[in-house]
Motif scaffolding. Structure first.
Motif, mmCIF file in Angstrom:
data_model
loop_
_atom_site.group_PDB
_atom_site.id
_atom_site.type_symbol
_atom_site.label_atom_id
_atom_site.label_comp_id
_atom_site.label_asym_id
_atom_site.label_seq_id
_atom_site.Cartn_x
_atom_site.Cartn_y
_atom_site.Cartn_z
ATOM 1 N N UNK A 51 0.833 -1.200 0.000
ATOM 2 C CA UNK A 51 0.000 0.000 0.000
ATOM 3 C C UNK A 51 0.876 1.260 0.000
ATOM 4 N N UNK A 52 1.897 1.244 0.820
ATOM 5 C CA UNK A 52 2.798 2.393 0.894
ATOM 6 C C UNK A 52 3.549 2.585 -0.438
ATOM 7 N N UNK A 53 4.074 1.505 -0.988
ATOM 8 C CA UNK A 53 4.821 1.564 -2.243
ATOM 9 C C UNK A 53 3.935 2.057 -3.395
ATOM 10 N N UNK A 54 2.717 1.543 -3.472
ATOM 11 C CA UNK A 54 1.791 1.939 -4.536
ATOM 12 C C UNK A 54 1.330 3.384 -4.377
ATOM 13 N N UNK A 55 1.102 3.809 -3.155
ATOM 14 C CA UNK A 55 0.688 5.184 -2.893
ATOM 15 C C UNK A 55 1.805 6.161 -3.273
ATOM 16 N N UNK A 56 3.037 5.803 -2.934
ATOM 17 C CA UNK A 56 4.171 6.655 -3.309
ATOM 18 C C UNK A 56 4.339 6.712 -4.832
ATOM 19 N N UNK A 57 4.177 5.575 -5.496
ATOM 20 C CA UNK A 57 4.282 5.546 -6.951
ATOM 21 C C UNK A 57 3.185 6.404 -7.579
ATOM 22 N N UNK A 58 1.995 6.283 -7.065
ATOM 23 C CA UNK A 58 0.875 7.066 -7.574
ATOM 24 C C UNK A 58 1.171 8.569 -7.449
ATOM 25 N N UNK A 59 1.742 8.965 -6.333
ATOM 26 C CA UNK A 59 2.098 10.376 -6.132
ATOM 27 C C UNK A 59 3.175 10.800 -7.126
ATOM 28 N N UNK A 60 4.162 9.958 -7.360
ATOM 29 C CA UNK A 60 5.217 10.299 -8.319
ATOM 30 C C UNK A 60 4.659 10.437 -9.735
ATOM 31 N N UNK A 61 3.746 9.570 -10.099
ATOM 32 C CA UNK A 61 3.115 9.660 -11.421
ATOM 33 C C UNK A 61 2.320 10.961 -11.556
ATOM 34 N N UNK A 62 1.547 11.279 -10.534
ATOM 35 C CA UNK A 62 0.767 12.519 -10.542
ATOM 36 C C UNK A 62 1.675 13.745 -10.557
#
Length: 142
Positions: free
Chosen positions: A80-91
């Protein structure tokens, strides 16, 4: 008469150099602007892929419980943490591009500005490449 001829020749030489310098600066400006737009055009198509990945991440996060059932060894907290961080980087990468496009002045006639914008899109390209690589590594796990 010799002095007059010398002054005229000197004035002509100075004018020629100034015109040549303006032409070279204009050529450099056009070259830099074209390179800037070329890099922009390389990055731009990645935005739709990044947007799709954000939707995919939302789906994975929503279904993390079901994925855990299929993969019992999965650390859902870490995922969850890894995916949330990736999502933020993409945005953030996408927002960075949108902000740059909004602020870019294609009608600028200064080499300083053109070089500055070229540096910005080169940095942005490196960011997009890094985030894209990270996206592939992380999403391939799911």
């Amino acid at each position: 008469m010799k002095k007059l001829a010398f002054l005229i020749a000197s004035a002509f030489a100075i004018t020629s150099c100034a015109n040549s310098s303006k032409t070279n600066n204009q050529d450099d400006l056009v070259k830099i602007q074209k390179e800037t737009i070329k890099i922009h055009d390389e990055i731009m198509p990645q935005i739709s892929a990044f947007d799709k990945s954000v939707v995919t991440i939302d789906s994975i996060l929503t279904n993390l419980g079901a994925i855990k059932t299929a993969k019992p060894a999965l650390d859902t907290t870490n995922s969850r943490q890894e995916l949330t961080q990736l999502q933020k980087k993409l945005d953030d990468a996408t927002d960075h591009m949108m902000d740059w496009m909004k602020d870019y002045r294609s009608d600028s006639t200064t080499l300083t500005y053109a070089n500055s914008e070229l540096a910005k899109v080169k940095t942005m390209k490196a960011l997009f490449e890094t985030v894209s690589k990270e996206k592939q590594e992380i999403l391939n796990k799911y």
